[in-house]
Design an enzyme around this catalytic site. Structure first.
Site, PDB file in Angstrom:
ATOM      1  N   HIS A   7     -31.855  21.800  78.071  1.00  0.00           N
ATOM      2  CA  HIS A   7     -32.074  21.731  79.391  1.00  0.00           C
ATOM      3  C   HIS A   7     -31.141  22.840  80.042  1.00  0.00           C
ATOM      4  O   HIS A   7     -30.043  22.870  79.434  1.00  0.00           O
ATOM      5  CB  HIS A   7     -31.747  20.308  79.908  1.00  0.00           C
ATOM      6  CG  HIS A   7     -31.971  19.871  81.297  1.00  0.00           C
ATOM      7  ND1 HIS A   7     -31.336  20.350  82.309  1.00  0.00           N
ATOM      8  CD2 HIS A   7     -33.315  19.248  81.987  1.00  0.00           C
ATOM      9  CE1 HIS A   7     -32.058  20.016  83.537  1.00  0.00           C
ATOM     10  NE2 HIS A   7     -33.023  19.196  83.273  1.00  0.00           N
ATOM     11  N   ASP A  13     -38.651  14.846  79.104  1.00  0.00           N
ATOM     12  CA  ASP A  13     -40.173  14.846  78.607  1.00  0.00           C
ATOM     13  C   ASP A  13     -40.257  14.735  77.157  1.00  0.00           C
ATOM     14  O   ASP A  13     -41.444  14.418  76.784  1.00  0.00           O
ATOM     15  CB  ASP A  13     -40.621  16.506  78.699  1.00  0.00           C
ATOM     16  CG  ASP A  13     -40.450  16.777  80.098  1.00  0.00           C
ATOM     17  OD1 ASP A  13     -39.670  17.706  80.464  1.00  0.00           O
ATOM     18  OD2 ASP A  13     -41.222  16.246  80.852  1.00  0.00           O
TER      19      ASP A  13
HETATM   20  C1  SDX Z   1     -37.633  19.674  82.969  1.00  0.00           C
HETATM   21  O1  SDX Z   1     -34.130  21.969  85.536  1.00  0.00           O
HETATM   22  C2  SDX Z   1     -34.672  21.092  85.628  1.00  0.00           C
HETATM   23  O2  SDX Z   1     -33.918  20.031  86.206  1.00  0.00           O
HETATM   24  C3  SDX Z   1     -36.042  20.550  85.050  1.00  0.00           C
HETATM   25  C4  SDX Z   1     -36.441  19.032  84.965  1.00  0.00           C
HETATM   26  C5  SDX Z   1     -36.561  18.485  86.123  1.00  0.00           C
HETATM   27  O3  SDX Z   1     -36.539  17.331  86.201  1.00  0.00           O
HETATM   28  O4  SDX Z   1     -37.118  19.208  87.191  1.00  0.00           O
HETATM   29  O5  SDX Z   1     -35.232  18.532  84.188  1.00  0.00           O
HETATM   30  C6  SDX Z   1     -37.409  19.054  84.138  1.00  0.00           C
HETATM   31  O6  SDX Z   1     -38.178  20.788  83.092  1.00  0.00           O
HETATM   32  C7  SDX Z   1     -36.849  19.649  81.640  1.00  0.00           C
HETATM   33  C8  SDX Z   1     -36.937  20.777  80.511  1.00  0.00           C
HETATM   34  C9  SDX Z   1     -38.467  20.563  79.802  1.00  0.00           C
HETATM   35  N1  SDX Z   1     -38.194  21.805  78.986  1.00  0.00           N
HETATM   36  C10 SDX Z   1     -38.557  21.680  77.485  1.00  0.00           C
HETATM   37  O7  SDX Z   1     -38.425  20.741  77.154  1.00  0.00           O
HETATM   38  C11 SDX Z   1     -38.842  22.782  76.971  1.00  0.00           C
HETATM   39  C12 SDX Z   1     -38.054  23.335  75.672  1.00  0.00           C
HETATM   40  N2  SDX Z   1     -36.847  23.578  76.231  1.00  0.00           N
HETATM   41  C13 SDX Z   1     -36.636  24.807  76.556  1.00  0.00           C
HETATM   42  O8  SDX Z   1     -37.337  25.897  76.728  1.00  0.00           O
HETATM   43  C14 SDX Z   1     -35.242  25.234  77.159  1.00  0.00           C
HETATM   44  O9  SDX Z   1     -34.184  24.262  76.696  1.00  0.00           O
HETATM   45  C15 SDX Z   1     -35.021  25.118  78.635  1.00  0.00           C
HETATM   46  C16 SDX Z   1     -35.864  26.257  79.297  1.00  0.00           C
HETATM   47  C17 SDX Z   1     -35.378  23.750  79.081  1.00  0.00           C
HETATM   48  C18 SDX Z   1     -33.633  25.522  79.197  1.00  0.00           C
HETATM   49  O10 SDX Z   1     -33.214  26.911  78.710  1.00  0.00           O
HETATM   50  P1  SDX Z   1     -32.095  27.719  79.247  1.00  0.00           P
HETATM   51  O11 SDX Z   1     -30.989  26.898  79.863  1.00  0.00           O
HETATM   52  O12 SDX Z   1     -32.560  28.882  79.743  1.00  0.00           O
HETATM   53  O13 SDX Z   1     -31.447  27.810  77.857  1.00  0.00           O
HETATM   54  P2  SDX Z   1     -31.951  28.930  76.750  1.00  0.00           P
HETATM   55  O14 SDX Z   1     -33.251  29.262  76.921  1.00  0.00           O
HETATM   56  O15 SDX Z   1     -30.970  30.233  77.266  1.00  0.00           O
HETATM   57  O16 SDX Z   1     -31.344  28.377  75.388  1.00  0.00           O
HETATM   58  C19 SDX Z   1     -29.976  28.514  75.031  1.00  0.00           C
HETATM   59  C20 SDX Z   1     -30.157  28.413  73.580  1.00  0.00           C
HETATM   60  C21 SDX Z   1     -30.893  29.663  73.156  1.00  0.00           C
HETATM   61  O17 SDX Z   1     -30.605  30.245  72.048  1.00  0.00           O
HETATM   62  P3  SDX Z   1     -29.770  31.490  71.753  1.00  0.00           P
HETATM   63  O18 SDX Z   1     -30.306  32.550  72.494  1.00  0.00           O
HETATM   64  O19 SDX Z   1     -28.453  31.263  72.728  1.00  0.00           O
HETATM   65  O20 SDX Z   1     -29.348  32.000  70.383  1.00  0.00           O
HETATM   66  O21 SDX Z   1     -30.648  27.254  72.925  1.00  0.00           O
HETATM   67  C22 SDX Z   1     -31.827  27.817  72.547  1.00  0.00           C
HETATM   68  C23 SDX Z   1     -32.493  29.008  72.703  1.00  0.00           C
HETATM   69  O22 SDX Z   1     -33.059  29.678  71.982  1.00  0.00           O
HETATM   70  N3  SDX Z   1     -32.839  26.644  72.799  1.00  0.00           N
HETATM   71  C24 SDX Z   1     -33.736  25.961  71.973  1.00  0.00           C
HETATM   72  C25 SDX Z   1     -34.499  24.951  72.871  1.00  0.00           C
HETATM   73  N4  SDX Z   1     -33.959  25.136  74.146  1.00  0.00           N
HETATM   74  C26 SDX Z   1     -33.008  26.155  73.887  1.00  0.00           C
HETATM   75  N5  SDX Z   1     -33.903  26.177  70.747  1.00  0.00           N
HETATM   76  C27 SDX Z   1     -34.954  25.390  70.094  1.00  0.00           C
HETATM   77  N6  SDX Z   1     -35.613  24.471  70.898  1.00  0.00           N
HETATM   78  C28 SDX Z   1     -35.220  24.287  72.270  1.00  0.00           C
HETATM   79  N7  SDX Z   1     -35.986  23.262  72.851  1.00  0.00           N
END
Ligand code: SDX
Length: 436
Positions: free
Chosen positions: A312, A370
């Protein structure tokens, strides 16, 4: 309302080259302070740069507070755990819109007003004839919610507080009806009209699952679960879809069109589409033995695969909604007599492994709302394509409350971010005859 309603007790210093710039810092009630850099470009001729807005406060708000490190979520100061346990969704709508919990008389009046706006214009059903039966319900929702503005554009003067509230009630009341129509259309069943004697969640479940050939039997456990799922998804600070609604609304656009823009943004798999994607991922993993293979892929920088339902932007601790969602999931599975759901077995084992894995601990990746919502909604009888639609039904009140707060802010202006330009410098046009 501007950030000056926050206490301004200190200022921040920025040194660019040999020049020093000072900007006011405002403290909120709780949470991080903000430095007001709105005059930075005028004074220093430089923009800030923050793609994804990881360090940017876009507005001042009194609606929802999140502490990502502590896993805290407050709606107008009330902890989500207490509201989910003791409140109901329409009471939560009142709280988000008006800022206070309703008195018994206010609650009865609000419930009554919403109930009497649940029907949509009969012409609305004609829009559906243009969609293919296998159209994704979110595509239908985005189209039909936008089409609501065709019915109310001329009667929505957003400068009039009364009309803003009528538009708000209309959307809270009508969007579940449109959502149920999208579901019925996709499964080839007739639309079911709302029934005023039913509560909001029961009314919605009946519009989704009733059929003309038999009496609908309401299930109080499922209705309570649906109502709680709506509460958990109602608002969440300045997330992507809410920021979309605020930006669309900042131009003075019709609130129905703004909420349609919110639907479009919510549909993305990184946001509201994650519940559908999470369930598909659990189904793809299929059985507990395959989990290590997917954990490996999630860690692989060269693999775009991510564990859907994990991580998140704000929560670097457990999403407080996920805990309540997990409890609701077990209640629904028990009520539906589902003893050994293989998807739940995979989900529980995936959560256990992920929470003990160094990669996920270091990156603070916890299950988000989710992760469990998909299993719950599937057990309730919804297809995966309806999961984000249900999220949109709940989030409509959050979008509307945030839109209303922005419109009522005397300092509100159109949102217009700038950029870092790295394209071609000025060059003269070459006629085609001189191009090689
Ligand atoms: C919702 O914003 C909100 O409030 C949203 C929400 C709401 O109520 O409105 O809470 C609802 O959207 C919840 C989130 C649902 N999305 C997912 O479950 C999709 C999977 N999650 C990711 O895509 C990700 O975690 C995000 C998009 C939710 C957040 O990503 P960020 O904050 O932009 O973080 P990032 O993508 O920069 O990741 C940081 C690191 C990365 O590694 P590095 O580049 O630092 O090496 O963590 C890793 C990412 O690769 N990472 C994951 C991961 N999520 C982040 N690795 C594996 N699996 C994951 N799910």
């Amino acid at each position: 309302m501007d950030a000056k309603s926050g206490a301004n007790t200190q200022s921040g210093q920025l040194t660019i080259g040999k020049q020093n710039w000072s900007f006011p810092i405002y403290e909120g009630t709780i949470g991080p302070a903000v430095m007001d850099i709105s005059k930075l470009y005028a004074q220093a001729g430089i923009f800030t740069y923050d793609p994804g807005f990881t360090s940017t406060g876009s507005c001042e708000s009194k609606i929802t507070y999140i502490d990502g490190d502590e896993g805290v979520l407050l709606y107008r100061g009330y902890p989500i755990e207490q509201i989910a346990e003791h409140g109901d969704f329409l009471e939560t709508c009142y709280l988000l819109l008006y800022g206070e919990l309703p008195t018994p008389a206010q609650k009865s009046d609000f419930d009554n007003r919403v109930t009497h706006h649940t029907m949509v214009h009969e012409q609305m059903s004609r829009f559906f004839q243009g969609f293919r039966r296998d159209a994704h319900p979110m595509a239908i929702m985005t189209g039909c919610v936008g089409a609501l503005s065709a019915f109310y554009h001329d009667s929505t003067d957003i400068s009039d507080p009364h009309q803003r509230m009528v538009a708000s009630l209309r959307m809270i009341a009508k969007i579940p009806t449109i959502a149920s129509m999208a579901f019925k259309y996709s499964i080839g069943q007739p639309f079911v009209y709302p029934k005023n004697e039913l509560d909001y969640a029961t009314n919605f479940l009946r519009m989704c699952f009733a059929v003309p050939c038999e009496e609908y039997k309401a299930n109080a456990v499922l209705a309570r679960a649906m109502d709680r799922i709506f509460i958990l998804h109602a608002d969440h600070e300045q997330n992507a879809s809410t920021s979309t609604v605020r930006l669309a609304g900042s131009s003075g656009a019709n609130p129905f069109a703004c909420v349609a823009a919110g639907c479009a943004s919510l549909w993305g798999p990184a946001h509201g589409g994650a519940n559908e994607a999470a369930l598909k991922m659990l189904a793809e993993i299929g059985r507990v033995e395959r989990i290590p293979e997917f954990i490996k892929r999630a860690k692989d920088k060269n693999d775009s695969f991510r564990l859907m339902g994990f991580g998140h932007r704000v929560y670097k601790n457990y999403d407080p909604r996920a805990k309540i969602m997990q409890k609701t999931c077990h209640e629904v599975l028990q009520e539906m007599g589902i003893k050994d759901d293989p998807l739940l077995d995979v989900a529980l084992e995936l959560e256990r492994i992920a929470l003990s894995d160094e990669y996920f601990i270091e990156k603070k990746l916890y299950p988000n709302i989710d992760f469990y919502s998909g299993i719950t909604l599937k057990a309730m009888g919804f297809p995966t394509t309806m999961f984000t639609v249900l999220f949109a039904v709940a989030r409509t009140v959050g979008w509307i409350a945030q839109w209303k707060e922005m419109i009522e802010d005397p300092d509100q202006k159109i949102g217009r971010p700038r950029q870092l330009y790295t394209g071609a410098a000025r060059r003269d046009y070459q006629p085609v005859s001189r191009r090689k």
